[in-house]
Design an enzyme around this catalytic site. Structure first.
Site, PDB file in Angstrom:
ATOM      1  N   GLU A 196       0.847  -1.205   0.000  1.00 15.34           N
ATOM      2  CA  GLU A 196       0.000   0.000   0.000  1.00 15.34           C
ATOM      3  C   GLU A 196       0.881   1.254   0.000  1.00 15.34           C
ATOM      4  OE1 GLU A 196      -3.289  -0.155   2.794  1.00 15.34           O
ATOM      5  OE2 GLU A 196      -4.143  -1.879   1.737  1.00 15.34           O
ATOM      6  N   GLU A 249      -4.818  -8.889  -0.278  1.00 13.89           N
ATOM      7  CA  GLU A 249      -5.619  -8.587   0.924  1.00 13.89           C
ATOM      8  C   GLU A 249      -7.073  -8.504   0.495  1.00 13.89           C
ATOM      9  OE1 GLU A 249      -4.423  -5.357   3.474  1.00 13.89           O
ATOM     10  OE2 GLU A 249      -2.295  -5.849   3.224  1.00 13.89           O
TER      11      GLU A 249
HETATM   12  O1  AHR Z   1      -5.166  -6.015   6.795  1.00 20.31           O
HETATM   13  C1  AHR Z   1      -5.176  -4.850   7.548  1.00 20.31           C
HETATM   14  C2  AHR Z   1      -4.570  -3.676   6.797  1.00 20.31           C
HETATM   15  O2  AHR Z   1      -5.361  -3.359   5.706  1.00 20.31           O
HETATM   16  C3  AHR Z   1      -3.203  -3.895   6.205  1.00 20.31           C
HETATM   17  O3  AHR Z   1      -2.194  -3.694   7.115  1.00 20.31           O
HETATM   18  C4  AHR Z   1      -3.148  -2.873   5.122  1.00 20.31           C
HETATM   19  O4  AHR Z   1      -2.315  -3.253   4.068  1.00 20.31           O
HETATM   20  C5  AHR Z   1      -4.601  -2.699   4.719  1.00 20.31           C
HETATM   21  O5  AHR Z   1      -4.970  -1.394   4.652  1.00 20.31           O
END
Ligand code: AHR
Length: 503
Positions: free
Chosen positions: A179, A303
Site C-alpha cells: 500500500e 488482501e
Molecule cells: O489487513 C489490515 C490492513 O489493511 C493492512 O495492514 C493494510 O495493508 C490494509 O490497509
C-alpha cells in the site's frame, strides 16, 4: 423455510476442462497487528500454552487442516515500518519497537525471520515476504534476501548460521512494499513505479534453481490509474501486481457497520459489496491485458475480506471482529470469483489468519475457536490445483430484499487428480432452499460415490464462540440421489455453502 418450486438445472462440462485453479488462491496474510502474530500464533517457548518452538500447537494443528499454500508476512502496513535485523539473533537481545500503525503498542520482535520461516515450514506452505520500501533502504531489502536465501560464506550467511539456521530457506514470493499509495509512503504511482524498478533490481534469489516471484504494490480497489501507470512503467520488471479490496457493510471507513446482529438488509448488502470483487478484477485485468496480453504478470489479490467495526470493548486498532455464517458465504463467494479469473489472478490472501479481520481462528488465552470462514476454507480446499470445469445453471433464481438483489445461487466445479468432481454451491437466500438437478455426463455416470457436506445454521447471525464452538460447522448433507438415467438431485438449504463430491 421454504423450497423454491422448480428445480434448478445444472450441468458440468467435464469434457471441457479449462485450466488449473491455482492453489495459491487459498492464501493467507499474517501481520504484526493486534493479536494475530502475538497470542494468536506465537506464544513463545516458555508459555504454558502448548507450543512447538514457540508456535502454539492448537492453532498450528487447526491451520494444517486447511492446506494453506502461501502465507504473507509481516504486513500489511506493518511491513513498511519493519526492519528485519531487529527480529534476528538471541531473543533476549532483540530491539523492542513501537508498532506505530497498529495502536502504538510495543512489538518485542520475538517473532522474526527465523520464527516466520519455522511457521511456514510447519504449515508446509510457501513464504510470501513483504519488504519495506516506505521506511527501509534498498540495501536493507537486498541483505534480507541474501540472509534468507544465500549459501555461501558471506558475513550475513555466517550470521544466519550462528543464529541457528544452516541451510538457506527457499523464498517463493517477495512483495516490494505494501500500500505504497498510503501507509507505505503516500507515494504517487509515477514515483512508486520508479522506486519499484530500483528496489526489485536487488531482490535476487541466491539459489540459481529458484527465481523469486516479485510482486509490485498495486491499486487500492478501483484506482485504475495506479494500475495503468504501474503496468506502463514497470510491468517488464514484475511477476505480479497486487490489489486490495475489503468489503464493509456501509462502505464508510469511519463507520463500517457491525459484525453482529445481522438483519436481512445487512445480510444481502455484504454479498452485493463482495460481488464488486468481480467487477474490480475484470477492470484491472482489462488494463493489464493492454500491456500484457499474454497475461505473464499475475494480479495478486493479497488482501481481501469482510471488515467490520471492532468487537465492542476491544482495542480499535487491533481489528478484532466476530465471524458469522454470513462471512462463510462471503469467503466462498470470493473464492468462486477467483476461480473464474484464474488465468490472471494467480494468488489471493485473505486478511487475516488469526484474531484480525476475517480470521480463520479466534483465540482467548489458551482457548481457540474455528470460525465459519475457517470451515469454508477447509471444505473448498478440494479445488486447490484442480482442473476448472465450466458450469451452466438455469434458471438462476434472483434473491431480492428491498432494493437489493443478487443471483441467489452460485456454483463452481473442478476435477481433482484422482478424477473426483467437486462442486461447491452457495445459496445466499436466507429463507428459501433450492432443489438442484444435475445431469451427469456419460463418463461420470458410472459414479460410484457421491458425498455432500453443508455449512449452514439456524440464523443469519450464527457464529461460533469459545463456549459453543460448533454452532456453525459442516455436516453431512442430505444424501444426494441418483436416478437410473444419471440425474443427480440435491437439496441446497437456505443460507448455506455446500460441497458435492462425485467420484
Ligand atoms: O489487513 C489490515 C490492513 O489493511 C493492512 O495492514 C493494510 O495493508 C490494509 O490497509
Amino acid at each position: 423455510m421454504t423450497t423454491s418450486a422448480a428445480p434448478l438445472h445444472l450441468s458440468i462440462a467435464t469434457n471441457s476442462p479449462s485450466g488449473r485453479i491455482p492453489r495459491e488462491l487459498y492464501g493467507h496474510c499474517a501481520e504484526h497487528l493486534g493479536r494475530c502474530i502475538y497470542e494468536g500464533i506465537w506464544v513463545g517457548e516458555d508459555s504454558e500454552i502448548p507450543n512447538q518452538r514457540g508456535l502454539r500447537t492448537d492453532v498450528l494443528n487447526a491451520l494444517k487442516q486447511l492446506s494453506i499454500p502461501v502465507l504473507r508476512w509481516p504486513g500489511g502496513c506493518f511491513a513498511d515500518e519493519y526492519h528485519w535485523r531487529d527480529g534476528i539473533g538471541p531473543r533476549a537481545d532483540r530491539r523492542a519497537m513501537i508498532n506505530n500503525h497498529w495502536g502504538g503498542v510495543i512489538d518485542s520482535n520475538q517473532f522474526g525471520t527465523h520464527e516466520f520461516m519455522n511457521l511456514v515450514e510447519a504449515l508446509g506452505c510457501d513464504a510470501y515476504i513483504a519488504g519495506n520500501v516506505g521506511s527501509g533502504s534498498v540495501r536493507e531489502m537486498q541483505e534480507w534476501v541474501e540472509y534468507l536465501t544465500a549459501d555461501v560464506d558471506s558475513t550475513l550467511v555466517q550470521e544466519r548460521r550462528a543464529n541457528g539456521r544452516e541451510a538457506p530457506w527457499s523464498v517463493h514470493y517477495f512483495g516490494v512494499g505494501n500500500e505504497n499509495w498510503a501507509c507505505g509512503g503516500n507515494m504517487r504511482p509515477e514515483y512508486y513505479a520508479d522506486e519499484y524498478r530500483r528496489y526489485q533490481t536487488y531482490v535476487r534469489h541466491h539459489d540459481p534453481e529458484h527465481k523469486i516471484f516479485r510482486i509490485a504494490c498495486g491499486p487500492n480497489q478501483d484506482d485504475y490509474r495506479w494500475t495503468e501507470v504501474l503496468m506502463e512503467r514497470a510491468a517488464e520488471h514484475m511477476d505480479g501486481l497486487s490489489m486490495h479490496y475489503y468489503c464493509l457493510p456501509t462502505g464508510d471507513w469511519q463507520n463500517k457497520g457491525a459484525a453482529t446482529n445481522v438483519d436481512e438488509a445487512d445480510w444481502i448488502g455484504m454479498f452485493v459489496r463482495a460481488a464488486r470483487m468481480d467487477e474490480l478484477i475484470a477492470k484491472h485485468s482489462a488494463i493489464m491485458d493492454r500491456f500484457d496480453p499474454k497475461k505473464r504478470v499475475a494480479l495478486i489479490v493479497d488482501e481481501w475480506g469482510a471488515w467490520y467495526d471492532v468487537e465492542p470493548g476491544t482495542n480499535p486498532r487491533f481489528l478484532y471482529q466476530q465471524n458469522r455464517l454470513r462471512d462463510a458465504l462471503i469467503a466462498a463467494q470470493h473464492l468462486h470469483i477467483f476461480h473464474h479469473y484464474r488465468d490472471r489472478v494467480r494468488m489471493a490472501n485473505i486478511a487475516q489468519t488469526v484474531n484480525v479481520l476475517q480470521a480463520m481462528i479466534l483465540t482467548d488465552g489458551p482457548r481457540m475457536v474455528c470460525t465459519p470462514t475457517y470451515h469454508v476454507f477447509e471444505m473448498l480446499q478440494v479445488h486447490q490445483d484442480a482442473t476448472f470445469l465450466p458450469i451452466e445453471l438455469s434458471p438462476i433464481p434472483e434473491y431480492i430484499h428491498a432494493d437489493q438483489s443478487i443471483p441467489a445461487v452460485d456454483a463452481s466445479a473442478s476435477q481433482a487428480g484422482d478424477g473426483t468432481v467437486n462442486l461447491s454451491l452457495i445459496n445466499f437466500d436466507p429463507a428459501n432452499g433450492h432443489d438442484l438437478k444435475l445431469q451427469l455426463p456419460a463418463e461420470a455416470f458410472a459414479a460410484r460415490s457421491i458425498s455432500s457436506r453443508v455449512l449452514t445454521a439456524d440464523a443469519m447471525d450464527a457464529h461460533n464462540t469459545f463456549d459453543a464452538p460448533a454452532r456453525v460447522v459442516p455436516t453431512t448433507g442430505d444424501p444426494a440421489s441418483i436416478t437410473a438415467d444419471g440425474t443427480l438431485r440435491f437439496h441446497l438449504p437456505a443460507k448455506s455453502v455446500a460441497l458435492l463430491s462425485i467420484s
